[in-house]
Design an enzyme around this catalytic site. Structure first.
Site, PDB file in Angstrom:
ATOM      1  N   ARG A 103       0.254  -5.225  -3.180  1.00 42.52           N
ATOM      2  CA  ARG A 103      -0.392  -4.260  -4.064  1.00 42.52           C
ATOM      3  C   ARG A 103       0.360  -4.189  -5.380  1.00 42.52           C
ATOM      4  O   ARG A 103       1.549  -3.906  -5.407  1.00 42.52           O
ATOM      5  CB  ARG A 103      -0.421  -2.872  -3.399  1.00 42.52           C
ATOM      6  CG  ARG A 103      -1.146  -1.824  -4.219  1.00 42.52           C
ATOM      7  CD  ARG A 103      -1.245  -0.518  -3.480  1.00 42.52           C
ATOM      8  NE  ARG A 103       0.058   0.088  -3.237  1.00 42.52           N
ATOM      9  CZ  ARG A 103       0.233   1.251  -2.632  1.00 42.52           C
ATOM     10  NH1 ARG A 103      -0.800   1.911  -2.182  1.00 42.52           N
ATOM     11  NH2 ARG A 103       1.437   1.732  -2.452  1.00 42.52           N
ATOM     12  N   THR A 107      -1.489  -1.326 -11.111  1.00 43.50           N
ATOM     13  CA  THR A 107      -2.943  -1.176 -10.992  1.00 43.50           C
ATOM     14  C   THR A 107      -3.375  -0.687  -9.621  1.00 43.50           C
ATOM     15  O   THR A 107      -4.513  -0.240  -9.451  1.00 43.50           O
ATOM     16  CB  THR A 107      -3.642  -2.510 -11.266  1.00 43.50           C
ATOM     17  OG1 THR A 107      -3.301  -3.442 -10.218  1.00 43.50           O
ATOM     18  CG2 THR A 107      -3.223  -3.086 -12.604  1.00 43.50           C
ATOM     19  N   ASP A 199       7.870   3.190   2.498  1.00 45.53           N
ATOM     20  CA  ASP A 199       7.415   1.799   2.440  1.00 45.53           C
ATOM     21  C   ASP A 199       7.738   1.116   3.768  1.00 45.53           C
ATOM     22  O   ASP A 199       8.902   0.905   4.095  1.00 45.53           O
ATOM     23  CB  ASP A 199       8.093   1.073   1.282  1.00 45.53           C
ATOM     24  CG  ASP A 199       7.529  -0.324   1.058  1.00 45.53           C
ATOM     25  OD1 ASP A 199       7.627  -1.165   1.981  1.00 45.53           O
ATOM     26  OD2 ASP A 199       6.979  -0.582  -0.036  1.00 45.53           O
ATOM     27  N   ASP A 202       9.853  -2.197   3.401  1.00 44.99           N
ATOM     28  CA  ASP A 202      11.241  -1.954   3.063  1.00 44.99           C
ATOM     29  C   ASP A 202      12.013  -1.382   4.259  1.00 44.99           C
ATOM     30  O   ASP A 202      13.163  -1.768   4.523  1.00 44.99           O
ATOM     31  CB  ASP A 202      11.351  -0.973   1.899  1.00 44.99           C
ATOM     32  CG  ASP A 202      11.032  -1.641   0.560  1.00 44.99           C
ATOM     33  OD1 ASP A 202      11.068  -2.880   0.507  1.00 44.99           O
ATOM     34  OD2 ASP A 202      10.774  -0.910  -0.409  1.00 44.99           O
TER      35      ASP A 202
END
Length: 208
Positions: A103, A107, A199, A202
């Protein structure tokens, strides 16, 4: 919400709470992803087709069944990788095909960077794997690719979803069931699920 299946299994609820905890370190986080994936896949595959078979036991003949459909696991790189191992243990004959979609942080749109699908479909059922269904962009992009490839039966299996992501995925692909552990509140201004868990990539790979 139409097309959405949320598990209420006590083991999943327990493990998701541990998964969310900011104190959970990468090793334990990966173990929990694997364990939750097993439980979710068990529920998501409850309607797989069967073929009758007769086997010989030490005491005689027994009627049984074997899977009639070949399954493909499609983890969305990189976070989806953590869900593969557990499901593979349950279905060792499943094929694994990798799709790399990330992603764009500015944007929030999906960008494809890797595709390792064969020329033509070799399975009857595809399980798309990604722990987080946030904006839904990556999931939609992945399923677009699979449908262009020729996949006929697709299911999305994840752990934590935002209503926005579920809506986006369902509107784009209403024929694709969505199997999740939890439906959270919303997305924040940078596209992260609230309360979520941060995340997932991560936290799995210790890169946060």
């Amino acid at each position: 919400m139409e097309g959405l299946h949320i598990s209420n299994h006590p083991l999943i609820c327990h493990k998701v709470a541990l998964l969310r905890d900011i104190q959970t370190e990468p090793k334990k986080f990966r173990e929990l992803i694997r364990e939750i994936a097993i439980l979710l896949a068990y529920e998501a595959t409850s309607d797989l087709g069967l073929s009758p078979v007769t086997v010989t036991t030490p005491m005689g003949q027994a009627d049984g069944a074997t899977l009639a459909e070949k399954i493909g696991l499609v983890p969305i790189l990189r976070a989806g990788l953590g869900m593969v191992e557990g499901i593979w243990e349950m279905m060792p004959g499943a094929e694994v095909w990798h799709l790399g979609v990330y992603r764009d942080e500015k944007t929030l749109r999906p960008v494809q960077y890797y595709n390792k699908l064969p020329v033509a479909p070799t399975v009857q059922v595809c399980l798309v794997l990604d722990p987080m269904l946030a904006t839904g962009g990556s999931a939609v992009a992945c399923i677009d690719i699979l449908k262009r490839w020729g996949a006929r039966r697709i299911k999305f299996v994840g752990i934590i979803a935002a209503p926005e992501g579920v809506k986006t995925l369902h509107e784009a692909h209403p024929d694709v069931p969505i199997h999740m552990a939890v439906l959270d509140s919303n997305l924040n201004e940078i596209g992260y699920i609230v309360p979520g868990l941060g995340d997932a990539g991560d936290r799995q790979f210790g890169t946060g």
